[in-house]
Design a protein around this motif. Sequence first.
Motif, PDB file in Angstrom:
ATOM      1  N   ALA A  94      -8.870 -67.509 -23.825  1.00  0.00           N
ATOM      2  CA  ALA A  94      -8.983 -66.987 -22.463  1.00  0.00           C
ATOM      3  C   ALA A  94     -10.203 -66.098 -22.266  1.00  0.00           C
ATOM      4  N   GLU A  95     -10.630 -65.381 -23.313  1.00  0.00           N
ATOM      5  CA  GLU A  95     -11.754 -64.461 -23.187  1.00  0.00           C
ATOM      6  C   GLU A  95     -13.104 -65.145 -23.369  1.00  0.00           C
ATOM      7  N   ASP A 100     -12.106 -69.852 -18.071  1.00  0.00           N
ATOM      8  CA  ASP A 100     -11.376 -69.622 -16.820  1.00  0.00           C
ATOM      9  C   ASP A 100     -11.585 -70.732 -15.798  1.00  0.00           C
ATOM     10  N   THR A 101     -12.662 -71.503 -15.935  1.00  0.00           N
ATOM     11  CA  THR A 101     -12.907 -72.605 -14.998  1.00  0.00           C
ATOM     12  C   THR A 101     -12.762 -73.981 -15.651  1.00  0.00           C
TER      13      THR A 101
END
Length: 509
Positions: A94-95, A100-101
């Motif tokens: 996630a980081e 995120d896209t």
Amino acid sequence: MAKFWAIRFPLRHLAAALAAFSFPAICPPALAELPDLIFADGFEVPCPGAAAGVTPGTGIALLLRGTVVTPTTAFVGEVLVQGDTITCVAASCAEQTGADTATIVETQGLIYPGLIDTHNTVLFDIFDENDWAPTQIYTNHNQWPNEPRYAALIDAKEYLNGETGPVSYGCEMDKYGELKALFAGTTSIMSYANPGNLSCYGSLARTIDQTPNDLGADYIQTAQLFPDKSAADGVCANFANGKTHAYVVDVGEGTDANALSEFSKLGTISTMPDCLYAPQTAISHGTGLGDANFTTMSAHSMSLVWTPHSDVALYGQTSNVPLALAKGINVSLGTSWSLTGSHNLLEELRFADQVDDASWGNVLSAYDLVQMVTIHAAKTLHLDATLGSIDVGKKADLTVVGGTCSDPWSMLIHSRPRDVRLVMVGGVPLYGDTSMQAAAPSSPGCEALNVCGAQKFACVAESGGTPTNKLGQTLTDIVGNLTTNLSDYDAMDLTQWKFSPITPLVDCP
């Protein structure tokens, strides 16, 4: 839609062949202790995660979720793919920039490195044991090529490949063999295709020993015939100047004195003695190699390419792999070809497992075997910095298999093409379940097919195809051209034997 049909169960004559040979059970070196898996005991533990499917994102990255088998560890997590490269492997990515896209691919399965076949004479993979099969147990690799039916098959292969006739369908033959491999999770093939370096070899699975392998360079040399002095000196020169990183050569294929003498001759055939005894050299077959040979191989960090199915069919025995492993030799697995070998690498894994059980008392674990088609195969080709494991910075060649997750290594051994949920080469999804198709390229498009009752897609055609490079061919085009022209060849009645139809892409037991 192309038609895919079942054929007989491919583990042919195993019991009789295995009864003819036996090696002592010599245990391989102890494996490094594996991390504890989070799964319960028992084989029938479903893979955790959301239902399989694809959630489109707004970016260009793909985020695969499932049970990641690196292949030396296994954990529930994520693999982030950006372009042709893996950029994150973790419980959560996630980081990581781009996550995120990313388009999210919920596999609800096991994510492996793409499998690597280190010996497959791919242009013969349109044929199978119905076209030619051993009539006896041979003692040397020079014996069976003299059989009339095999010679007739060679004529058919050379005609289709444009070596002797007015047609030229070598691209289709190569791509058909690559598709057979791809449908079983194989993303790289030691192909031995000829003529070399055709543009069409750059599609589908990586034709790893050709320049169009999408790796930017080809540092692999191959030899299916024992080299003469000139060829040996050329290889040694290429070792010295860095042009050759891996040399895969057939040696010791058979059981008689001639076959057994080849390994020693490999050390004397070159002007500089022993220069082919080098870390770059991998011995294919090595059917009759013994303790002294393996000691020499170990001392020079040489590798062994194990081809059990074909070796058992032709010579009644195969390499003493437990002894090789006990000597610390790197061992990888190859299918050889679909005439006497396996039709795909998953089948070869099962055959290798049965050889181990029948002859060596199950000294090779599923973990051992999986390494032979992933990281150990990459080491054989000196491509382990690029392929063979799921690590940040490596190429995104990935295979996803559906099934149960309590034993990820055994799960691969028991898998078949219908269980292969997704195959990616260089970050591009090329084959898989229809539930995964939304992650695949939308242009020029993919084709629907039924594989042993499972609905699949295959993205065969590439953009930029021309009549010359043939990259724009669909699966239907490839199958149609090969089917028609092999039938036309048979109709010329040049021999008493017929070789059509082409062998099916998939075995359905």
